[in-house]
Design an enzyme around this catalytic site. Sequence first.
Site, PDB file in Angstrom:
ATOM      1  CG  ASP A 332      -2.135  -0.984   0.912  1.00  0.00           C
ATOM      2  OD1 ASP A 332      -2.201  -1.544  -0.189  1.00  0.00           O
ATOM      3  OD2 ASP A 332      -2.956  -1.170   1.823  1.00  0.00           O
ATOM      4  CG  PHE A 335      -1.797   2.316  -3.891  1.00  0.00           C
ATOM      5  CD1 PHE A 335      -2.665   2.382  -4.970  1.00  0.00           C
ATOM      6  CD2 PHE A 335      -1.247   1.086  -3.551  1.00  0.00           C
ATOM      7  CE1 PHE A 335      -2.988   1.240  -5.691  1.00  0.00           C
ATOM      8  CE2 PHE A 335      -1.562  -0.052  -4.272  1.00  0.00           C
ATOM      9  CZ  PHE A 335      -2.427   0.025  -5.348  1.00  0.00           C
ATOM     10  CE1 TYR A 417     -10.354  -5.370   3.751  1.00  0.00           C
ATOM     11  CE2 TYR A 417      -9.296  -6.283   1.818  1.00  0.00           C
ATOM     12  CZ  TYR A 417     -10.061  -6.443   2.945  1.00  0.00           C
ATOM     13  OH  TYR A 417     -10.540  -7.667   3.257  1.00  0.00           O
ATOM     14  CG  ASP A 418     -12.302   1.649   3.894  1.00  0.00           C
ATOM     15  OD1 ASP A 418     -12.518   0.874   2.942  1.00  0.00           O
ATOM     16  OD2 ASP A 418     -12.758   2.798   3.951  1.00  0.00           O
ATOM     17  CE1 TYR A 419      -5.475  -3.679   6.294  1.00  0.00           C
ATOM     18  CE2 TYR A 419      -4.640  -2.391   4.458  1.00  0.00           C
ATOM     19  CZ  TYR A 419      -4.866  -3.616   5.052  1.00  0.00           C
ATOM     20  OH  TYR A 419      -4.479  -4.761   4.417  1.00  0.00           O
ATOM     21  CG  HIS A 466      -6.970 -11.388   0.710  1.00  0.00           C
ATOM     22  ND1 HIS A 466      -8.293 -11.710   0.514  1.00  0.00           N
ATOM     23  CD2 HIS A 466      -6.966 -10.401   1.639  1.00  0.00           C
ATOM     24  CE1 HIS A 466      -9.056 -10.943   1.279  1.00  0.00           C
ATOM     25  NE2 HIS A 466      -8.278 -10.149   1.978  1.00  0.00           N
ATOM     26  CG  HIS A 468      -5.350  -8.381   5.273  1.00  0.00           C
ATOM     27  ND1 HIS A 468      -5.610  -7.191   4.650  1.00  0.00           N
ATOM     28  CD2 HIS A 468      -6.416  -9.172   5.007  1.00  0.00           C
ATOM     29  CE1 HIS A 468      -6.781  -7.259   4.033  1.00  0.00           C
ATOM     30  NE2 HIS A 468      -7.296  -8.451   4.228  1.00  0.00           N
ATOM     31  CD  GLU A 518      21.242  -5.617  12.683  1.00  0.00           C
ATOM     32  OE1 GLU A 518      21.879  -6.055  11.698  1.00  0.00           O
ATOM     33  OE2 GLU A 518      20.894  -4.427  12.807  1.00  0.00           O
ATOM     34  CG  LEU A 621      18.368  -2.393  20.653  1.00  0.00           C
ATOM     35  CD1 LEU A 621      17.920  -3.605  21.474  1.00  0.00           C
ATOM     36  CD2 LEU A 621      19.467  -2.796  19.676  1.00  0.00           C
ATOM     37  CG  HIS A 631      -9.952 -11.715   4.552  1.00  0.00           C
ATOM     38  ND1 HIS A 631     -10.238 -10.384   4.415  1.00  0.00           N
ATOM     39  CD2 HIS A 631     -11.166 -12.325   4.699  1.00  0.00           C
ATOM     40  CE1 HIS A 631     -11.551 -10.203   4.451  1.00  0.00           C
ATOM     41  NE2 HIS A 631     -12.130 -11.363   4.620  1.00  0.00           N
TER      42      HIS A 631
HETATM   43 CA   LIG Z   1      22.076  -4.111  10.567  1.00  0.00          CA
HETATM   44 CA   LIG Z   2      15.787   2.772  20.153  1.00  0.00          CA
HETATM   45 CU   LIG Z   3      -9.000  -9.080   3.477  1.00  0.00          CU
END
Ligand SMILES: [Ca+2]
Ligand SMILES: [Ca+2]
Ligand SMILES: [Cu+2]
Lengths: 675, 675
Positions: A332, A335, A417-419, A466, A468, A518, A621, A631
């Site tokens: 998204d 967009f 879609y509306d989030y 799908h 999400h 990491e 961090l 879904h």
């Molecule tokens: Ca790194």
């Molecule tokens: Ca931090």
């Molecule tokens: Cu969905």
Amino acid sequence: ALRGKHDAKSRVFADLSRDEYAQVQEYMLLQKDLCISTRQSTRPDENFLFLIELRVPRKAEVLTYLDAQGPAPRREATVVVYYGTEGYVKEYEVGPLPNPSYHRDVTRERYGVDLPLSARSVTIGEYILLFQFIEDRVFSPLSTLLWESFGVDHEHQLKPFEQMPRGLRADDRHTWMSFCRELSGLYIQPVGFEVLVNHRSTNASRWRVERVFYNGQYFDSVDALQDAYSAGTVKKIVKTPWEDYGSLKPRTRPLQLGPQLVNPEGARYSVSHNHILYMDWSFAFGLSAATGMRVFDVRFRDERILYELSVQEAMSVYGSMTPGLGMTKFLDSGFGIGRFAHELVRGVDCPYDATYVDTYRYIDAAGPVRTPNSICIFELYLGQPLRRHFADFFHNSYGGMANSALVFRTITAIENYDYMWDFVFYQTGAVEAKVHATGYISASFLVQGSLRHGHQVAPNVLGNIHTHFIHLKADLDVAGVKNMFQTKDMEYKNISLPWAPQHYAMTPHLVEKTLTTEKEAALRHGAKTPRYLHVSSNQTNRWGHARSYRLQVYSFAGEHLPESQPEERAMSWARYKVAVTKHKDSERSSSSVYSQNNMWNAPVDFSSFLQDNDNIHNQDLVAWVTAGFLHIPHAEDIPNTVTVGNGGGVLLRPHNYFDEDPSIDSPTACTWSPA
Amino acid sequence: ALRGKHDAKSRVFADLSRDEYAQVQEYMLLQKDLCISTRQSTRPDENFLFLIELRVPRKAEVLTYLDAQGPAPRREATVVVYYGTEGYVKEYEVGPLPNPSYHRDVTRERYGVDLPLSARSVTIGEYILLFQFIEDRVFSPLSTLLWESFGVDHEHQLKPFEQMPRGLRADDRHTWMSFCRELSGLYIQPVGFEVLVNHRSTNASRWRVERVFYNGQYFDSVDALQDAYSAGTVKKIVKTPWEDYGSLKPRTRPLQLGPQLVNPEGARYSVSHNHILYMDWSFAFGLSAATGMRVFDVRFRDERILYELSVQEAMSVYGSMTPGLGMTKFLDSGFGIGRFAHELVRGVDCPYDATYVDTYRYIDAAGPVRTPNSICIFELYLGQPLRRHFADFFHNSYGGMANSALVFRTITAIENYDYMWDFVFYQTGAVEAKVHATGYISASFLVQGSLRHGHQVAPNVLGNIHTHFIHLKADLDVAGVKNMFQTKDMEYKNISLPWAPQHYAMTPHLVEKTLTTEKEAALRHGAKTPRYLHVSSNQTNRWGHARSYRLQVYSFAGEHLPESQPEERAMSWARYKVAVTKHKDSERSSSSVYSQNNMWNAPVDFSSFLQDNDNIHNQDLVAWVTAGFLHIPHAEDIPNTVTVGNGGGVLLRPHNYFDEDPSIDSPTACTWSPA
Ligand SMILES: [Ca+2]
Ligand SMILES: [Ca+2]
Ligand SMILES: [Cu+2]
Ligand SMILES: [Ca+2]
Ligand SMILES: [Ca+2]
Ligand SMILES: [Cu+2]
């Protein structure tokens, strides 16, 4: 009830003002050598000023300013120009604000590569040409077929719903457009007719239809379909009446108002510019047109807990027998997530008497645009105690406190879609970031084999399976910037009872670990993950334990796209439920606005943040959190997916950060005991 | 706004009235041969009428009555008598009500075994003796030590906090009592002094102290401790001041009221006797003194979805270096969950203008007891849209609806912990059952090695690691009683694109399975579980899909006690996240009031429900759901655990049950579009 004071220094995080956008625009237009246009209808073969946005200053500079009386960081904008004449995209840093006097090409500095023009979004200017192309090259020649198959006439039009990515390999710009009835929620009105448009060229006259899909059959061109149709060799779609089953119109009259939230003695929070105070909390906020809402310098009792909490990306991967949705992977931010933070409706999207804030942005437009009421802020009564205890052993007594919390919300409606994005600030010192999905599902026309990818939800319409996935950035600074990533869990150990040594029993033990690199700290979905995840400090609380915030992730995520797929690196953040990295100014965001349309060569690959396997012990961090849900659409997704049960997020909660629950100091608690 | 009518037939599920309890009590007292006492102070060596409770009629009889104009089932009570004179416990069926005329010993019929007296709860009568015993045999002889170590005097008293189970093997009744300062929340005030009391005999004069724990050291008797103490060979506890850190008293004055919920046009639900109507919903309710709250005959638009939704058990397993808490495994129904559904506090436990319902129960008392306001019912505004969509592509329009739902709540405070139980009824046809924990943690005195089991949370006090598991029964009847257990999930499959066959792509596919036996349908924690779980019908919706309800479980559960442990079979339900069994009247509950004190020989072992591996295809199914969370206490658990983030539950949501989202018919939705 306000305990703090508004802090003017928080303007360092403020989005650009209308005037600042205008100044940057004016400055860029003065650079005559760049030949930039700002017309909204700028064509792909021209140079277009696509985006102006605040460039948040480097963290070190901000902290010097906030904490060490350092100078205010220079205020700068990011400017994105699509160079249709040159075939590339450039990002500039423009400053200082006010009165910009310089611009600097930062494309390679930020992304390490040049950005090809094919990575750009489809602008309004390009859409105008695309829709004209469809009109001329698809609808016109097929008008008989469209009438006979779908009942298309002056009153009944089809509209395209585009699928992404636009092609199969780098530099493609080939978009499957699935045609839908122009009724409420066209996304659930697919008619079984799709075309693949190659609009790679900046010269629209070179665009062409590369493939046509009609009722499950493929044709190499519109003419080929037309010929076969006329020759009667096509399996025709049987015309059916247009049914507006996507309508959201109430079918019954409101009889009686439902329960409402009121603040009988006024709000207990305060909003000043981009700074919010609520009980022990204070924070600054902003809304990036690309990534969406974000808060900075989040403090509880004036101690910073988060430097930044922000939305990064929302992604979906679809399965379908139909060509468009069959390859669809939406990112998204391609967009613009914040771009689509539209006006909120009082009483539905937020409580009636919430505080509504206007935002200004400059994206794919001829100038800065104001979106009224696009952020809402309110204190929500949760209808439950935050804590309580009733004692009836030995003596009766009661103490408790109702749970109310501050909600900071935007809702972004990106096509179907509306989030709903919520950051919630509790009186316990916990902060929650969560998202719920609603709006229309993406659907496909029912063809042979469709049911392998979902359930039928409307006449001839499949609701396609799908995923999400949403990505959140939590730059926690727990009692300072130097933090550790710690895990806690339980383990049964067989021990002999000291008071009955011949007796053995399995008893729960605490298991603590510190993850120092990491790669260790990249916790994949599916892998066994310790139950408690903490960003912790060297500082200890009164009882000698490391002060920490725990990340409690709520997620019902589906399966992430296999890494074998060329599109996967554009969304590699979704491999990890939680990943903790060393903070770098060069790793501000886990995705990019260029990832959607250049998925095979995305300029940001989150997994590369971990590749150098930095030491994360006693470092600044950043915790990156993925939440989401699988879904499998069902009839009840018509007309709209409901928010209940369709969401995910993370709760950041103090764990030995304080010496006791800070809500004990809240002025809203109550107790009683018998006289 | 009420769409249905109250149904008098729902009284079949109603708890006994005050008068009915009295009639049953009177009837039992007339059975002179049983020699039953109802004095609250009845001694363990006497026969005590412990419990009277509604016996819910058999399901088949109820359904015939509700659905087929059959006769009303006979109304009967369960009566539990502790036969101190005989050494056993008996359960009776007493009926009919009103005017009972028969009683029938159903102990063996219900449990398959006789119930030994040691399985009984500790009654008030026994506690009176126990506290006297502690006074005489512990406190009196140790008064010097208690003063010197703990500052015990007339003003400063210690109180015992009991640990369970009471011993190590069947027939034990040996209780570790951990002494705590009598301050707010004594559970977090342990002083490091514990005694193991053998109160197995019904003759209190034979009770004895079997072991003593003082500051990490063990002694065989109170005298042994006293002697060693006098001789100076004991490592003494250093007296510290009494600090009331468990106090819930607000420290600041209320300055301003927080947000409140109001119903400006009155409630949109109705409560009549034990029947509730709300929008499209109707259901009956009750409160079992043993297992807690329950609802029956839950209908949406007059179609039954659940025959029963009920709380079954709440369990916790602790780790500690101290003897009492080190073996502790609480099974709350052994105390009685519903028994401790105390009065709810307006504005804290539930909204001010919720509807509060009184309940009557008969447990460990001299007669029926009324608990005012022990259930609350209210419509909660959730501060968010239930669904919404804003369209800005092609044309602007908006449709949406605020989310409000009916909450049915009790809060049970069993010693230290308070569980908030919510059943929530949404306008989408979804029902949620969830629990949140608050109240005081169980804590232990800090000794060598304590930190293996938790974190220090107060002076010399460890917050001990423990699990919370709660068990729920959902007897879904989805479009009739004959149902299937179905799972759905996604899987990536590599497919060649029909429009570009040389190109392969991994795309999401729907994977559906039907589980046909109880053993297949017993989904263990930790095992990979399909993401969607459904109880489904042979009936299909308009689109040809099996009508179903999906179970979406929210849980952060810790590790279940290993099956090697002799106590495990008393809590074997906690092995499974979800288990689906064939409905049997003989398998009403997954636990029993006798499991806590007879853990090694519990009369109900849930895993045995699955042992016969019944076929569950096209049968009356019951879904049993476990939710919970691992609790690693931290400083912020003082004074009380907060509800935020500490809970679990299950959402039962329609999935192809309807033909579209039923909220589209709600009278509270709204839309707009440009004029
Ligand atoms: Ca790194
Ligand atoms: Ca931090
Ligand atoms: Cu969905
Ligand atoms: Ca069975
Ligand atoms: Ca059933
Ligand atoms: Cu707990």
